[in-house]
Scaffold this motif. Structure first.
Motif, PDB file in Angstrom:
ATOM      1  N   PHE A 151       0.746  -1.302  -0.044  1.00  0.00           N
ATOM      2  CA  PHE A 151       0.131  -0.061   0.007  1.00  0.00           C
ATOM      3  C   PHE A 151       1.020   1.105  -0.085  1.00  0.00           C
ATOM      4  O   PHE A 151       0.314   2.310  -0.527  1.00  0.00           O
ATOM      5  N   HIS A 152       1.935   1.195   0.688  1.00  0.00           N
ATOM      6  CA  HIS A 152       2.888   2.207   0.563  1.00  0.00           C
ATOM      7  C   HIS A 152       3.452   2.710  -0.720  1.00  0.00           C
ATOM      8  O   HIS A 152       3.441   3.815  -0.999  1.00  0.00           O
ATOM      9  N   THR A 153       3.906   1.698  -1.414  1.00  0.00           N
ATOM     10  CA  THR A 153       4.482   1.805  -2.896  1.00  0.00           C
ATOM     11  C   THR A 153       3.253   2.025  -3.753  1.00  0.00           C
ATOM     12  O   THR A 153       3.630   2.969  -4.651  1.00  0.00           O
ATOM     13  N   ALA A 154       2.110   1.453  -3.557  1.00  0.00           N
ATOM     14  CA  ALA A 154       1.022   1.929  -4.611  1.00  0.00           C
ATOM     15  C   ALA A 154       0.681   3.252  -4.502  1.00  0.00           C
ATOM     16  O   ALA A 154       0.120   4.125  -5.582  1.00  0.00           O
ATOM     17  N   TRP A 155       0.489   3.501  -3.054  1.00  0.00           N
ATOM     18  CA  TRP A 155      -0.003   5.012  -2.645  1.00  0.00           C
ATOM     19  C   TRP A 155       0.838   6.170  -3.408  1.00  0.00           C
ATOM     20  O   TRP A 155       0.501   7.051  -4.059  1.00  0.00           O
ATOM     21  N   HIS A 156       2.261   5.832  -3.173  1.00  0.00           N
ATOM     22  CA  HIS A 156       3.199   6.912  -3.520  1.00  0.00           C
ATOM     23  C   HIS A 156       3.078   6.795  -5.267  1.00  0.00           C
ATOM     24  O   HIS A 156       3.278   8.108  -6.003  1.00  0.00           O
ATOM     25  N   SER A 157       3.153   5.862  -5.894  1.00  0.00           N
ATOM     26  CA  SER A 157       3.149   5.709  -7.302  1.00  0.00           C
ATOM     27  C   SER A 157       1.918   6.142  -7.836  1.00  0.00           C
ATOM     28  O   SER A 157       2.112   7.384  -8.768  1.00  0.00           O
ATOM     29  N   LEU A 158       0.476   5.965  -7.344  1.00  0.00           N
ATOM     30  CA  LEU A 158      -0.761   6.582  -7.801  1.00  0.00           C
ATOM     31  C   LEU A 158      -1.084   8.041  -7.417  1.00  0.00           C
ATOM     32  O   LEU A 158      -1.270   8.615  -8.528  1.00  0.00           O
ATOM     33  N   ILE A 159      -0.641   8.352  -5.967  1.00  0.00           N
ATOM     34  CA  ILE A 159      -1.323   9.507  -5.616  1.00  0.00           C
ATOM     35  C   ILE A 159      -0.041  10.640  -5.624  1.00  0.00           C
ATOM     36  O   ILE A 159      -0.504  11.451  -6.332  1.00  0.00           O
ATOM     37  N   THR A 160       0.962  10.205  -5.157  1.00  0.00           N
ATOM     38  CA  THR A 160       1.964  11.097  -5.176  1.00  0.00           C
ATOM     39  C   THR A 160       2.626  11.542  -6.325  1.00  0.00           C
ATOM     40  O   THR A 160       2.917  12.708  -6.789  1.00  0.00           O
ATOM     41  N   ARG A 161       3.144  10.440  -7.210  1.00  0.00           N
ATOM     42  CA  ARG A 161       3.702  10.462  -8.106  1.00  0.00           C
ATOM     43  C   ARG A 161       2.684  10.625  -9.398  1.00  0.00           C
ATOM     44  O   ARG A 161       3.030  11.652 -10.270  1.00  0.00           O
ATOM     45  N   GLY A 162       1.817   9.715  -9.631  1.00  0.00           N
ATOM     46  CA  GLY A 162       1.183   9.857 -10.589  1.00  0.00           C
ATOM     47  C   GLY A 162      -0.070  10.968 -10.711  1.00  0.00           C
ATOM     48  O   GLY A 162      -0.779  11.118 -11.846  1.00  0.00           O
ATOM     49  N   GLU A 163      -0.216  11.577  -9.354  1.00  0.00           N
ATOM     50  CA  GLU A 163      -1.419  12.492  -9.334  1.00  0.00           C
ATOM     51  C   GLU A 163      -2.616  12.136  -9.811  1.00  0.00           C
ATOM     52  O   GLU A 163      -3.427  12.857 -10.558  1.00  0.00           O
ATOM     53  N   LEU A 164      -3.148  10.778  -9.681  1.00  0.00           N
ATOM     54  CA  LEU A 164      -4.596  10.419 -10.053  1.00  0.00           C
ATOM     55  C   LEU A 164      -5.622  11.347  -9.749  1.00  0.00           C
ATOM     56  O   LEU A 164      -5.706  11.416  -8.425  1.00  0.00           O
ATOM     57  N   ARG A 165      -6.502  11.379 -10.510  1.00  0.00           N
ATOM     58  CA  ARG A 165      -7.598  12.422 -10.068  1.00  0.00           C
ATOM     59  C   ARG A 165      -8.819  11.904 -10.278  1.00  0.00           C
ATOM     60  O   ARG A 165      -9.277  10.903 -11.242  1.00  0.00           O
ATOM     61  N   THR A 295       5.582  10.219   5.146  1.00  0.00           N
ATOM     62  CA  THR A 295       4.097  10.808   5.148  1.00  0.00           C
ATOM     63  C   THR A 295       3.180   9.874   4.376  1.00  0.00           C
ATOM     64  O   THR A 295       2.043   9.894   4.470  1.00  0.00           O
ATOM     65  N   ASP A 296       3.657   9.429   3.392  1.00  0.00           N
ATOM     66  CA  ASP A 296       2.783   8.475   2.466  1.00  0.00           C
ATOM     67  C   ASP A 296       2.236   7.389   3.341  1.00  0.00           C
ATOM     68  O   ASP A 296       1.169   6.975   3.342  1.00  0.00           O
ATOM     69  N   PHE A 297       3.437   6.768   4.038  1.00  0.00           N
ATOM     70  CA  PHE A 297       3.100   5.590   5.031  1.00  0.00           C
ATOM     71  C   PHE A 297       2.299   6.049   6.064  1.00  0.00           C
ATOM     72  O   PHE A 297       1.281   5.145   5.928  1.00  0.00           O
ATOM     73  N   ALA A 298       2.214   7.101   6.627  1.00  0.00           N
ATOM     74  CA  ALA A 298       1.233   7.533   7.782  1.00  0.00           C
ATOM     75  C   ALA A 298      -0.216   7.486   7.052  1.00  0.00           C
ATOM     76  O   ALA A 298      -1.101   7.117   7.716  1.00  0.00           O
ATOM     77  N   THR A 299      -0.129   8.223   6.053  1.00  0.00           N
ATOM     78  CA  THR A 299      -1.560   8.388   5.225  1.00  0.00           C
ATOM     79  C   THR A 299      -2.310   7.266   4.843  1.00  0.00           C
ATOM     80  O   THR A 299      -3.495   7.006   5.216  1.00  0.00           O
ATOM     81  N   VAL A 300      -1.646   6.413   4.067  1.00  0.00           N
ATOM     82  CA  VAL A 300      -2.055   5.229   3.670  1.00  0.00           C
ATOM     83  C   VAL A 300      -2.356   4.052   4.623  1.00  0.00           C
ATOM     84  O   VAL A 300      -3.643   3.418   4.660  1.00  0.00           O
ATOM     85  N   MET A 301      -1.630   3.946   5.614  1.00  0.00           N
ATOM     86  CA  MET A 301      -1.898   3.101   6.774  1.00  0.00           C
ATOM     87  C   MET A 301      -2.886   3.560   7.498  1.00  0.00           C
ATOM     88  O   MET A 301      -3.733   2.835   8.143  1.00  0.00           O
ATOM     89  N   GLY A 302      -3.369   5.025   7.717  1.00  0.00           N
ATOM     90  CA  GLY A 302      -4.237   5.223   8.481  1.00  0.00           C
ATOM     91  C   GLY A 302      -5.682   5.056   7.426  1.00  0.00           C
ATOM     92  O   GLY A 302      -6.509   4.522   8.440  1.00  0.00           O
ATOM     93  N   LEU A 303      -5.666   5.117   6.222  1.00  0.00           N
ATOM     94  CA  LEU A 303      -6.524   4.451   5.553  1.00  0.00           C
ATOM     95  C   LEU A 303      -7.028   3.068   5.770  1.00  0.00           C
ATOM     96  O   LEU A 303      -8.028   2.475   5.580  1.00  0.00           O
ATOM     97  N   VAL A 304      -5.846   2.300   5.662  1.00  0.00           N
ATOM     98  CA  VAL A 304      -6.014   0.723   6.067  1.00  0.00           C
ATOM     99  C   VAL A 304      -6.660   0.654   7.599  1.00  0.00           C
ATOM    100  O   VAL A 304      -7.430  -0.106   7.744  1.00  0.00           O
ATOM    101  N   PHE A 305      -6.151   1.306   8.704  1.00  0.00           N
ATOM    102  CA  PHE A 305      -6.585   1.177   9.971  1.00  0.00           C
ATOM    103  C   PHE A 305      -8.386   1.553  10.049  1.00  0.00           C
ATOM    104  O   PHE A 305      -8.866   0.938  10.868  1.00  0.00           O
ATOM    105  N   GLN A 306      -8.678   2.459   9.012  1.00  0.00           N
ATOM    106  CA  GLN A 306      -9.859   2.810   9.251  1.00  0.00           C
ATOM    107  C   GLN A 306     -10.909   1.819   8.546  1.00  0.00           C
ATOM    108  O   GLN A 306     -12.099   1.712   8.826  1.00  0.00           O
TER     109      GLN A 306
END
Length: 343
Positions: A151-165, A295-306
């Motif tokens: 999830f860390h890897t995918a989040w950074h790729s899609l959201i941080t780098r890829g800016e998926l909208r 920051t990516d790790f904290a964000t995406v793992m927060g979504l996992v925890f939720q």
């Protein structure tokens, strides 16, 4: 402590279940008693070796893990023995220009847990205090370990780098692996229309259960780029997630003009040919990344925890049976993340 280790590169048979001295945390470090670890293809590549890799033997593989703080080193104040935690495998120096800029996954002295330093196929592991995130009460350690790297890897790729909208279309090449199952969920959460290419009806059924909107069985449609082209009214998709590598020629055909190709790996091989005319002719951007920032790790793992994102769980093996677990990964039998139970 008990650990899985190897003294030379090779197949799963080089893995040994043995006793090693329990490591001690140094200044700024924490000793974690592991409850669970998770497998990644990285584990196979490290075990098999590649030209130039340098390891200290015996080597313990494994990037993902979750457990309990067992001891803390000098200067650590944010953790207390007994705290339950999940590990961020992205190791950085904290002092170089990239770390200071918050881009610690680009650290000039970057390491990945289990790749060049001892990993999580063990009862205990030492990590920097900043590489831990607290687990909510009652959250399953096995699920936390399974989620970490992918999830860390995918989040950074899609959201941080890829800016998926929201409203964009995305094609994910592969239906059942850890990063791809994470990517499907993240893309849906971002509001994208998700196309998935899979190798079997069973794997595509999994992708559909995760929210995929359009399914393509490559065992029946070899030229899946043409299929995507027609499914999108001859426009192509905005974004392609291709972590295979050898499928880049098809991915470039499936992308629309101005599209982005995202990649975090090359499971099909490191070297392949592409037709550069697609890159400049279609104004394509190829965006690569490895892991993600803290920051990516904290964000995406927060979504996992939720519960907004959920790791897909495959089979669990005892630590002593790590070789069999890796063989399952080699054979491509997994549907999601394979984990190790560590007593």
């Amino acid at each position: 402590m008990k650990a899985i280790l190897f003294h030379e590169h090779g197949g799963p048979e080089v893995l040994t279940y043995a006793d090693l001295a329990t490591p001690e945390p140094g200044p700024g470090e924490v000793l974690v008693k592991l409850e669970a670890a998770a497998l990644n293809r990285l584990d196979l590549w490290v075990r098999e070796g590649w030209p130039g890799i340098k390891l200290e033997y015996p080597h313990i593989p494994g990037a993902d893990g979750a457990g309990t703080v067992a001891a803390i080193g000098e200067g650590v104040s944010e953790w207390t023995p007994g705290d339950r935690v999940v590990i961020n495998a992205n190791l950085s120096c904290g002092a170089c220009e990239f770390c200071i800029a918050g881009q610690d996954n680009r650290c000039l002295h970057w390491h990945l847990l289990g790749e060049t330093v001892p990993g999580t196929y063990a009862e205990y592991v030492v990590v920097p205090a900043g590489n831990l995130l607290a687990l909510p009460q009652g959250f399953d350690a096995r699920a936390a370990a399974a989620a970490g790297l992918v999830f860390h890897t995918a989040w950074h790729s899609l959201i941080t780098r890829g800016e998926l909208r929201p409203g964009e279309s995305i094609l994910i090449v592969g239906a059942s692996g850890g990063v791809n199952t994470a990517s499907i969920q993240i893309a849906k959460l971002a509001g994208a229309s998700v196309y998935v290419v899979g190798s079997s009806a069973e794997k595509l059924k999994l992708a559909e259960s995760l929210g995929a909107d359009h399914l393509i069985d490559r065992s029946k449609e070899e030229n899946w780029a043409k299929t995507v082209y027609h499914m999108t009214a001859k426009h192509g998709v905005d974004v392609v997630v291709d972590n295979v590598g050898t499928t880049f020629p098809l991915s470039m055909r499936a992308a629309r003009k101005g599209g982005r190709i995202l990649t975090v790996g090359n499971t099909g091989g490191a070297k392949f040919e592409i037709d550069n005319r697609f890159v400049f002719g279609k104004h394509l951007s190829i965006l690569g990344s490895t892991m993600g920032a803290r920051t990516d790790f904290a964000t995406v793992m927060g979504l996992v925890f939720q519960g907004a994102l959920q790791p897909v769980m495959d089979k669990t093996f005892p630590l002593a049976e790590a070789a069999a677990a890796q063989q399952r990964l080699v054979d491509g039998e997994q549907m999601g993340k394979i984990t190790l139970a560590i007593s």
